[in-house]
Design a protein around this motif. Structure first.
Motif, mmCIF file in Angstrom:
data_model
loop_
_atom_site.group_PDB
_atom_site.id
_atom_site.type_symbol
_atom_site.label_atom_id
_atom_site.label_comp_id
_atom_site.label_asym_id
_atom_site.label_seq_id
_atom_site.Cartn_x
_atom_site.Cartn_y
_atom_site.Cartn_z
ATOM 1 N N SER A 112 12.150 -13.677 -22.070
ATOM 2 C CA SER A 112 11.306 -12.598 -21.568
ATOM 3 C C SER A 112 12.059 -11.807 -20.501
ATOM 4 C CB SER A 112 10.018 -13.164 -20.965
ATOM 5 O OG SER A 112 9.380 -14.044 -21.877
ATOM 6 N N ILE A 113 12.088 -10.491 -20.661
ATOM 7 C CA ILE A 113 12.723 -9.609 -19.676
ATOM 8 C C ILE A 113 11.642 -8.865 -18.906
ATOM 9 C CG2 ILE A 113 14.301 -7.685 -19.298
ATOM 10 C CD1 ILE A 113 15.545 -8.255 -22.001
ATOM 11 N N GLU A 114 11.677 -8.982 -17.583
ATOM 12 C CA GLU A 114 10.718 -8.271 -16.733
ATOM 13 C C GLU A 114 11.350 -8.099 -15.351
ATOM 14 O OE1 GLU A 114 8.206 -6.214 -14.979
ATOM 15 O OE2 GLU A 114 7.607 -6.743 -17.029
ATOM 16 N N LYS A 115 11.399 -6.864 -14.853
ATOM 17 C CA LYS A 115 12.060 -6.635 -13.566
ATOM 18 C C LYS A 115 11.123 -6.734 -12.362
ATOM 19 C CE LYS A 115 11.946 -1.556 -13.881
ATOM 20 N NZ LYS A 115 12.798 -0.342 -13.886
ATOM 21 N N ASP A 116 9.833 -6.861 -12.597
ATOM 22 C CA ASP A 116 8.861 -7.017 -11.502
ATOM 23 C C ASP A 116 8.790 -8.501 -11.122
ATOM 24 O OD1 ASP A 116 6.717 -7.118 -9.776
ATOM 25 O OD2 ASP A 116 5.251 -6.320 -11.192
ATOM 26 N N TRP A 117 9.380 -8.870 -9.998
ATOM 27 C CA TRP A 117 9.491 -10.295 -9.651
ATOM 28 C C TRP A 117 8.125 -10.925 -9.377
ATOM 29 C CZ3 TRP A 117 7.767 -12.240 -5.033
ATOM 30 C CH2 TRP A 117 7.551 -11.339 -3.989
ATOM 31 N N LYS A 118 7.178 -10.148 -8.901
ATOM 32 C CA LYS A 118 5.839 -10.717 -8.682
ATOM 33 C C LYS A 118 5.191 -11.086 -10.014
ATOM 34 C CE LYS A 118 4.737 -8.383 -4.312
ATOM 35 N NZ LYS A 118 3.803 -7.450 -3.646
ATOM 36 N N ALA A 119 5.379 -10.246 -11.006
ATOM 37 C CA ALA A 119 4.842 -10.541 -12.337
ATOM 38 C C ALA A 119 5.506 -11.780 -12.924
ATOM 39 C CB ALA A 119 5.036 -9.345 -13.262
ATOM 40 N N THR A 120 6.821 -11.914 -12.728
ATOM 41 C CA THR A 120 7.517 -13.076 -13.289
ATOM 42 C C THR A 120 7.084 -14.375 -12.610
ATOM 43 O OG1 THR A 120 9.453 -12.838 -11.825
ATOM 44 C CG2 THR A 120 9.530 -11.697 -13.934
ATOM 45 N N ALA A 121 6.685 -14.291 -11.343
ATOM 46 C CA ALA A 121 6.192 -15.492 -10.653
ATOM 47 C C ALA A 121 4.884 -15.973 -11.283
ATOM 48 C CB ALA A 121 5.990 -15.192 -9.169
ATOM 49 N N ILE A 122 4.002 -15.038 -11.628
ATOM 50 C CA ILE A 122 2.760 -15.394 -12.320
ATOM 51 C C ILE A 122 3.073 -15.945 -13.705
ATOM 52 C CG2 ILE A 122 0.590 -14.496 -13.262
ATOM 53 C CD1 ILE A 122 0.655 -14.665 -10.202
ATOM 54 N N HIS A 123 3.989 -15.300 -14.389
ATOM 55 C CA HIS A 123 4.416 -15.746 -15.719
ATOM 56 C C HIS A 123 4.906 -17.193 -15.662
ATOM 57 C CE1 HIS A 123 7.098 -14.681 -19.465
ATOM 58 N NE2 HIS A 123 6.480 -15.834 -19.606
ATOM 59 N N GLN A 124 5.724 -17.507 -14.657
ATOM 60 C CA GLN A 124 6.258 -18.868 -14.529
ATOM 61 C C GLN A 124 5.141 -19.887 -14.324
ATOM 62 O OE1 GLN A 124 9.546 -19.738 -14.982
ATOM 63 N NE2 GLN A 124 8.729 -21.820 -14.967
ATOM 64 N N ASP A 125 4.120 -19.520 -13.573
ATOM 65 C CA ASP A 125 2.976 -20.421 -13.376
ATOM 66 C C ASP A 125 2.323 -20.766 -14.718
ATOM 67 O OD1 ASP A 125 3.302 -20.464 -10.652
ATOM 68 O OD2 ASP A 125 1.723 -19.010 -10.222
ATOM 69 N N PHE A 126 2.188 -19.762 -15.592
ATOM 70 C CA PHE A 126 1.530 -20.003 -16.874
ATOM 71 C C PHE A 126 2.451 -20.695 -17.873
ATOM 72 C CE2 PHE A 126 -1.498 -16.995 -15.108
ATOM 73 C CZ PHE A 126 -2.707 -17.570 -15.504
ATOM 74 N N ILE A 127 3.749 -20.524 -17.729
ATOM 75 C CA ILE A 127 4.690 -21.309 -18.532
ATOM 76 C C ILE A 127 4.466 -22.796 -18.272
ATOM 77 C CG2 ILE A 127 7.131 -21.991 -18.665
ATOM 78 C CD1 ILE A 127 7.870 -19.054 -18.521
ATOM 79 N N GLU A 128 4.276 -23.138 -17.020
ATOM 80 C CA GLU A 128 4.035 -24.535 -16.649
ATOM 81 C C GLU A 128 2.632 -24.974 -17.074
ATOM 82 O OE1 GLU A 128 4.926 -24.723 -12.482
ATOM 83 O OE2 GLU A 128 6.956 -23.942 -12.776
ATOM 84 N N LYS A 129 1.642 -24.107 -16.892
ATOM 85 C CA LYS A 129 0.267 -24.448 -17.255
ATOM 86 C C LYS A 129 0.140 -24.734 -18.753
ATOM 87 C CE LYS A 129 -4.453 -22.586 -17.419
ATOM 88 N NZ LYS A 129 -5.371 -21.493 -17.015
ATOM 89 N N TYR A 130 0.791 -23.917 -19.579
ATOM 90 C CA TYR A 130 0.692 -24.072 -21.035
ATOM 91 C C TYR A 130 1.798 -24.963 -21.610
ATOM 92 C CZ TYR A 130 -3.031 -20.578 -21.286
ATOM 93 O OH TYR A 130 -4.229 -19.901 -21.152
ATOM 94 N N ASP A 131 2.588 -25.550 -20.734
ATOM 95 C CA ASP A 131 3.594 -26.544 -21.124
ATOM 96 C C ASP A 131 4.589 -25.990 -22.151
ATOM 97 O OD1 ASP A 131 4.886 -28.999 -21.074
ATOM 98 O OD2 ASP A 131 3.637 -29.855 -22.649
ATOM 99 N N VAL A 132 5.187 -24.841 -21.807
ATOM 100 C CA VAL A 132 6.214 -24.260 -22.681
ATOM 101 C C VAL A 132 7.522 -24.032 -21.907
ATOM 102 C CG1 VAL A 132 4.638 -23.212 -24.346
ATOM 103 C CG2 VAL A 132 5.259 -21.935 -22.286
ATOM 104 N N ILE A 133 7.773 -24.902 -20.955
ATOM 105 C CA ILE A 133 8.955 -24.770 -20.105
ATOM 106 C C ILE A 133 10.238 -24.758 -20.928
ATOM 107 C CG2 ILE A 133 10.314 -25.880 -18.281
ATOM 108 C CD1 ILE A 133 7.693 -26.922 -17.119
#
Length: 212
Positions: A80-101
């Motif tokens: 996933s490419i995204e230059k908004d670091w705040k958005a990527t921080a939320i994205h990372q939280d959901f990567i962990e929540k949905y267990d797709v690390i």
């Protein structure tokens, strides 16, 4: 929830990062709403084009709701490419929540600074007007076409969910943009496979690179 989501959409401004004006709670609510409303649409894409287990590059992935879906339900390997670091921080939280690390990796950078290790089976975007060109009525630039040729495998799919991103008017209403997109892709040897309206005021656009 509907009133809340309308409130969130009103805070999104064209040319600003998607997280602009939102607190953490609002960003997470935005993720959940988009994830759920796109569930059937994304599921249909997986089944119709047999995308299970393939590799996917999500451009301007925002909070990552589509990336996480394809990784979780399609067993896809997603970058996933995204230059908004705040958005990527939320994205990372959901990567962990949905267990797709192990299936979804985020690159916080401008798309044209991204260096792929290999070509992808699928290039996906849900906000093409935000990164193809600032004005969807203008010609889609060569540098975008060159990037697409660089990252996509021969016989690979380009899939766009056309709803405008945070553009002030919906791309779905811009016949000019859609016509230009089709013509520009055909100029680099792509074939249009699907173009049809979906619910939630969006349109699915699918093209495939012709195998040499």
């Amino acid at each position: 929830m509907k009133q809340f989501f309308s409130y969130i959409l009103n805070k999104i401004e064209y040319g600003k990062p998607i997280s602009h004006g939102m607190d953490t709670y609002e960003m997470k609510q935005y993720f959940e709403k988009r994830y759920n409303e796109r569930f059937e649409m994304n599921k249909n894409l997986l089944e119709k084009y047999n995308l299970y287990g393939k590799t996917l590059l999500d451009i301007c992935s925002g909070f990552g709701q589509d990336s996480v879906f394809f990784a979780k339900h399609g067993n896809m390997i997603v970058d996933s490419i995204e230059k908004d670091w705040k958005a990527t921080a939320i994205h990372q939280d959901f990567i962990e929540k949905y267990d797709v690390i192990d299936k979804n990796k985020i690159f916080c950078c401008d798309m044209f600074k991204f260096v792929p290790i290999e070509e992808y089976d699928v290039v996906y975007t849900s906000s093409p007007s935000n990164w193809m060109h600032g004005n969807p009525d203008k010609v889609i630039p060569d540098k975008w076409l060159n990037f697409l040729k660089l990252v996509l495998k021969p016989d690979g799919f380009f899939i766009a969910r056309l709803y405008g991103g945070n553009y002030t008017s919906l791309v779905i209403r811009s016949d000019t943009f859609i016509k230009l997109l089709k013509e520009r892709l055909e100029s680099i040897d792509f074939s249009l496979l699907d173009y049809q309206p979906e619910k939630f005021a969006s349109t699915i656009f699918v093209a495939r690179r012709n195998k040499k």
